[in-house]
Design a protein around this motif. Structure first.
Motif, mmCIF file in Angstrom:
data_model
loop_
_atom_site.group_PDB
_atom_site.id
_atom_site.type_symbol
_atom_site.label_atom_id
_atom_site.label_comp_id
_atom_site.label_asym_id
_atom_site.label_seq_id
_atom_site.Cartn_x
_atom_site.Cartn_y
_atom_site.Cartn_z
ATOM 1 N N SER A 185 0.801 -1.225 0.000
ATOM 2 C CA SER A 185 0.000 0.000 0.000
ATOM 3 C C SER A 185 0.834 1.276 0.000
ATOM 4 O O SER A 185 0.280 2.377 -0.046
ATOM 5 N N GLY A 186 2.172 1.116 0.054
ATOM 6 C CA GLY A 186 3.042 2.275 -0.063
ATOM 7 C C GLY A 186 3.388 2.984 1.237
ATOM 8 O O GLY A 186 3.888 4.108 1.216
ATOM 9 N N GLN A 187 3.159 2.332 2.386
ATOM 10 C CA GLN A 187 3.529 2.959 3.660
ATOM 11 C C GLN A 187 5.044 3.091 3.788
ATOM 12 O O GLN A 187 5.543 3.959 4.498
ATOM 13 N N ALA A 188 5.765 2.220 3.108
ATOM 14 C CA ALA A 188 7.221 2.288 3.027
ATOM 15 C C ALA A 188 7.659 1.368 1.900
ATOM 16 O O ALA A 188 6.950 0.430 1.541
ATOM 17 N N ASP A 189 8.830 1.622 1.333
ATOM 18 C CA ASP A 189 9.314 0.826 0.209
ATOM 19 C C ASP A 189 10.381 -0.186 0.601
ATOM 20 O O ASP A 189 10.703 -1.081 -0.180
ATOM 21 N N ILE A 190 10.950 -0.046 1.800
ATOM 22 C CA ILE A 190 12.051 -0.913 2.214
ATOM 23 C C ILE A 190 11.545 -1.918 3.247
ATOM 24 O O ILE A 190 10.847 -1.559 4.196
ATOM 25 N N PHE A 191 11.902 -3.178 3.053
ATOM 26 C CA PHE A 191 11.356 -4.257 3.880
ATOM 27 C C PHE A 191 12.469 -5.202 4.298
ATOM 28 O O PHE A 191 13.166 -5.775 3.467
ATOM 29 N N ALA A 192 12.639 -5.374 5.606
ATOM 30 C CA ALA A 192 13.580 -6.364 6.140
ATOM 31 C C ALA A 192 12.832 -7.683 6.242
ATOM 32 O O ALA A 192 11.927 -7.831 7.067
ATOM 33 N N THR A 193 13.198 -8.654 5.410
ATOM 34 C CA THR A 193 12.366 -9.854 5.304
ATOM 35 C C THR A 193 13.146 -11.008 4.684
ATOM 36 O O THR A 193 14.379 -10.999 4.657
ATOM 37 N N ALA A 194 12.411 -11.984 4.146
ATOM 38 C CA ALA A 194 13.002 -13.108 3.409
ATOM 39 C C ALA A 194 12.610 -12.977 1.941
ATOM 40 O O ALA A 194 11.542 -12.436 1.633
ATOM 41 N N PRO A 195 13.432 -13.449 1.012
ATOM 42 C CA PRO A 195 13.150 -13.303 -0.422
ATOM 43 C C PRO A 195 11.758 -13.738 -0.868
ATOM 44 O O PRO A 195 11.147 -13.049 -1.688
ATOM 45 N N PRO A 196 11.199 -14.865 -0.350
ATOM 46 C CA PRO A 196 9.869 -15.266 -0.814
ATOM 47 C C PRO A 196 8.785 -14.219 -0.568
ATOM 48 O O PRO A 196 7.831 -14.114 -1.335
ATOM 49 N N LEU A 197 8.931 -13.434 0.492
ATOM 50 C CA LEU A 197 7.918 -12.422 0.783
ATOM 51 C C LEU A 197 8.014 -11.242 -0.181
ATOM 52 O O LEU A 197 7.011 -10.572 -0.445
ATOM 53 N N LEU A 198 9.195 -11.002 -0.732
ATOM 54 C CA LEU A 198 9.326 -9.961 -1.760
ATOM 55 C C LEU A 198 8.573 -10.397 -3.012
ATOM 56 O O LEU A 198 7.927 -9.581 -3.687
ATOM 57 N N LYS A 199 8.644 -11.685 -3.319
ATOM 58 C CA LYS A 199 7.902 -12.227 -4.464
ATOM 59 C C LYS A 199 6.401 -12.055 -4.261
ATOM 60 O O LYS A 199 5.666 -11.698 -5.191
ATOM 61 N N THR A 200 5.943 -12.278 -3.041
ATOM 62 C CA THR A 200 4.530 -12.118 -2.726
ATOM 63 C C THR A 200 4.080 -10.675 -2.944
ATOM 64 O O THR A 200 3.001 -10.418 -3.491
ATOM 65 N N ILE A 201 4.918 -9.730 -2.540
ATOM 66 C CA ILE A 201 4.602 -8.308 -2.733
ATOM 67 C C ILE A 201 4.494 -7.987 -4.218
ATOM 68 O O ILE A 201 3.567 -7.289 -4.654
ATOM 69 N N ASN A 202 5.415 -8.508 -5.016
ATOM 70 C CA ASN A 202 5.390 -8.253 -6.454
ATOM 71 C C ASN A 202 4.156 -8.843 -7.122
ATOM 72 O O ASN A 202 3.637 -8.293 -8.093
ATOM 73 N N GLU A 203 3.689 -9.964 -6.590
ATOM 74 C CA GLU A 203 2.471 -10.571 -7.137
ATOM 75 C C GLU A 203 1.249 -9.721 -6.819
ATOM 76 O O GLU A 203 0.326 -9.614 -7.619
ATOM 77 N N LYS A 204 1.251 -9.119 -5.638
ATOM 78 C CA LYS A 204 0.132 -8.279 -5.226
ATOM 79 C C LYS A 204 0.178 -6.897 -5.876
ATOM 80 O O LYS A 204 -0.867 -6.285 -6.138
ATOM 81 N N ASN A 205 1.394 -6.407 -6.119
ATOM 82 C CA ASN A 205 1.566 -5.091 -6.729
ATOM 83 C C ASN A 205 2.787 -5.122 -7.648
ATOM 84 O O ASN A 205 3.886 -4.761 -7.242
#
Length: 270
Positions: A185-205
């Motif tokens: 939703s754009g509250q922030a662009d930087i995310f401390a996480t694991a690679p699979p969750l970045l893929k999930t974000i790209n699928e959603k947006n």
């Protein structure tokens, strides 16, 4: 009088024997016995951390951690009860007996080892700093003045907190699902996480084009359990080693992650 005294003495000795046997039974009644007697194992899994844990289109639990839990229950001849949890609640659920064990992308850390025990690692996970492809971030210094999202209580939260430079702001959410929504939703662009969750974000947006910028740490994932349960730990270690040797755990990991298990994990076969 003598007979009465003898009867009382025998009664006292019998009571002491029963009490002693009771204490002995309590000493040997451990978590593995409790699980076996219940004929089911309660496994805490976060179902909002794809591809480790999620719900499919029919709202059925799936993911690599879910399949690992099913494999464990089958190998032990037990019914599986999935206890939905979040990153922050994984250890509290163990301590309050809401779950017998945790299989939920839980990394082995010195801090956690003070309060819970772990099996040998069954998988691995990268703690990365993710951001849009258009954003230039090569190291911690580039985070100065920026807002970073992290999920509270995770190793990603811990690792980014260690390296965050002055002027950077960290925004924490209680579970990965909420963190993902915040990034999407754009509250922030930087995310401390694991690679699979970045893929999930790209699928959603798809416009986000999130990618790992740098790796903070490679963490081993293991099954968590309450402290001082040696028989349960031995049984879980036996399970992990056997399924690594058979290739079943690698098959599960590859199915959901698209790659083989890291060598640091598979060397536990021996």
């Amino acid at each position: 009088m003598t007979s009465s005294l003898s009867f009382k003495r025998r009664g006292a000795l019998l009571s002491a024997l029963v009490l002693a046997l009771g204490f002995a039974g309590a000493a040997h009644a451990d978590q593995l016995d409790t699980i076996t007697a219940a004929k089911k194992i309660r496994v805490a899994i976060d179902l909002a951390v794809p591809p480790y844990g999620l719900k499919d289109e029919k709202l059925n639990a799936t993911g690599s951690d879910v399949e690992t839990a099913r494999l464990l229950a089958k190998s032990l001849g037990l019914e599986l009860e999935i206890v939905p949890t979040t990153g922050a609640n994984r250890i509290p659920f163990l301590q309050t007996d809401k779950a017998d064990i945790v299989i939920s992308s839980m990394s082995v850390t010195p801090e956690r080892e003070k309060v819970v025990d772990f099996s040998v690692p069954y998988a691995a996970i990268l703690a990365v700093l993710g951001a849009p492809k258009s954003m230039s971030i090569t190291g911690p210094a580039d985070l100065a003045g920026k807002k970073v999202i992290a999920t509270r209580g995770t190793t990603n939260d811990q690792e980014v907190t260690k390296i965050l430079p002055a002027g950077a702001q960290i925004v924490r959410f209680d579970d990965d699902a909420t963190s993902i929504t915040a990034v999407v939703s754009g509250q922030a662009d930087i995310f401390a996480t694991a690679p699979p969750l970045l893929k999930t974000i790209n699928e959603k947006n798809p416009a986000k084009q999130m990618e790992p910028k740098f790796t903070m740490k490679v963490n081993m994932l293991a099954i968590g359990m309450r402290k001082n349960e040696p028989r349960l730990k031995a049984k879980l270690d036996e399970f992990v080693k056997a399924q690594l040797k058979s290739g079943e755990l690698n098959t599960i990991y590859k199915k959901f992650h698209g790659a083989d298990l890291p060598a640091d994990v598979t060397r536990n076969v021996g």
